[in-house]
Write an enzyme that holds these catalytic residues in place. Sequence first.
Site, short mmCIF file in Angstrom:
data_model
loop_
_atom_site.label_atom_id
_atom_site.label_comp_id
_atom_site.label_asym_id
_atom_site.label_seq_id
_atom_site.Cartn_x
_atom_site.Cartn_y
_atom_site.Cartn_z
N ASP A 167 -1.17 -6.04 -0.34
CA ASP A 167 -1.47 -5.45 0.96
C ASP A 167 -2.96 -5.21 1.12
O ASP A 167 -3.61 -4.65 0.22
CB ASP A 167 -0.78 -4.08 1.08
CG ASP A 167 0.48 -4.13 1.92
OD1 ASP A 167 0.69 -5.13 2.64
OD2 ASP A 167 1.26 -3.17 1.85
N GLU A 197 9.44 -4.42 10.36
CA GLU A 197 9.86 -3.11 9.82
C GLU A 197 10.41 -2.22 10.93
O GLU A 197 9.77 -2.04 11.98
CB GLU A 197 8.68 -2.41 9.12
CG GLU A 197 9.07 -1.04 8.59
CD GLU A 197 8.10 -0.45 7.57
OE1 GLU A 197 7.15 -1.13 7.15
OE2 GLU A 197 8.33 0.73 7.19
N ASP A 223 0.84 -1.21 0.00
CA ASP A 223 0.00 0.00 0.00
C ASP A 223 0.88 1.26 0.00
O ASP A 223 0.36 2.38 -0.08
CB ASP A 223 -1.02 0.00 1.15
CG ASP A 223 -0.36 -0.07 2.52
OD1 ASP A 223 0.87 -0.21 2.60
OD2 ASP A 223 -1.11 0.01 3.53
N SER A 224 2.20 1.07 0.01
CA SER A 224 3.11 2.19 -0.22
C SER A 224 2.84 2.81 -1.59
O SER A 224 3.28 3.93 -1.87
CB SER A 224 4.58 1.73 -0.13
OG SER A 224 4.79 0.57 -0.92
N GLU A 280 -1.24 -5.54 8.57
CA GLU A 280 -0.41 -4.99 9.64
C GLU A 280 -1.05 -5.22 11.01
O GLU A 280 -2.26 -5.15 11.14
CB GLU A 280 -0.23 -3.47 9.42
CG GLU A 280 0.49 -3.14 8.14
CD GLU A 280 0.69 -1.63 7.94
OE1 GLU A 280 0.38 -0.84 8.85
OE2 GLU A 280 1.16 -1.26 6.85
N LYS A 303 -1.14 -9.43 2.77
CA LYS A 303 -0.38 -8.98 3.93
C LYS A 303 -1.25 -8.00 4.72
O LYS A 303 -1.98 -7.22 4.13
CB LYS A 303 0.92 -8.30 3.51
CG LYS A 303 1.71 -7.71 4.68
CD LYS A 303 3.15 -7.37 4.31
CE LYS A 303 3.33 -6.04 3.64
NZ LYS A 303 2.85 -4.87 4.41
O1 KIV Z 1 3.60 -1.13 1.60
C1 KIV Z 1 4.77 -1.55 1.54
O2 KIV Z 1 5.53 -1.27 0.60
C2 KIV Z 1 5.24 -2.37 2.66
C3 KIV Z 1 6.71 -2.68 2.71
C4 KIV Z 1 7.44 -1.48 3.16
C5 KIV Z 1 6.99 -3.86 3.56
O3 KIV Z 1 4.48 -2.76 3.47
#
Ligand code: KIV
Length: 283
Positions: free
Chosen positions: A86, A185, A47-48, A118, A116
């Site tokens: 994500d 992280e 989600d970056s 969090e 993924k």
């Molecule tokens: O969203 C992302 O790119 C991430 C990585 C930094 C692990 O969660």
Amino acid sequence: MSRKKVSILDLQRKKDNGRSITMLTAYDYTGAMLVDQAEIDIILVGDSLGMVMLGYENTVPVTMAEMLHHCRAVARGTQFAFTVGDLPFLSYQTDITEAVRNAGLLLKEGRMDAVKLEGGREMVPAIEAIVRAGMPVMGHIGLTPQSQSKLGGYRVQGKTAVSAQNLLQDALALEAAGCFSIVLEAVPEPVAAVISQKLAIPTIGIGAGAGCDGQVLVFHDLLGMFDRLQPRFVKEYANLKQTILDAFVAYRDDVVNGRFPAAEHTYPMPEEELAEFRRIIKD
Ligand code: KIV
């Protein structure tokens, strides 16, 4: 050459045999193809993307629709890597049924291999439900960017004995809940190393040192394309920002000064057709 796609078993085997796992983010078809050709084990549609692709201040505004759009593009460009998408903020925290449905969408419509999410122990019920529904889950603890406001910003986590112990408890709980791997992280190196040793499943570090079972970086950070945030843990393997800027300026100058397009960039026409064309239009 056709290469066998990476599976969860391959990733576990790498940990068991002491071989490092590689993971990189990608957000579109061309980027995914390049990461895939480099034989990176895991492509994360993080989600970056909210920050590096969409220009948001942080990852909080990212929606399921945006994640699905980018996941589909990455899936089209990937043959070898194991893909992880994500779950964006508020797509799994409020309701377990919703969490399972959204995880399912990332697999079914986004064509990801896993999701993924969090969070630590508080996420166990959602993780168990998603895993029970047949979907692989990667955990993410330490600095969890979706809750950076609650954490007081992008800060290293687990720097005191008590918070390090908390992280270990979170990691063990996530493993027991069925996660196949966990991202650590911004965690001090010795803490991440202990967590990695205590877990049977692989850890993937970002700012967590060499004791993790694998490493992940953000595509734009590795290529030196994004300098709005520059965490200490990033290693730039290229300065594409400068390379790209130089290319754009050279193109602009060529067009303005009549150097582009040149003869080799244009399509010829048979002389007689050109003469006939001129005759018809009375040129
Ligand atoms: O969203 C992302 O790119 C991430 C990585 C930094 C692990 O969660």
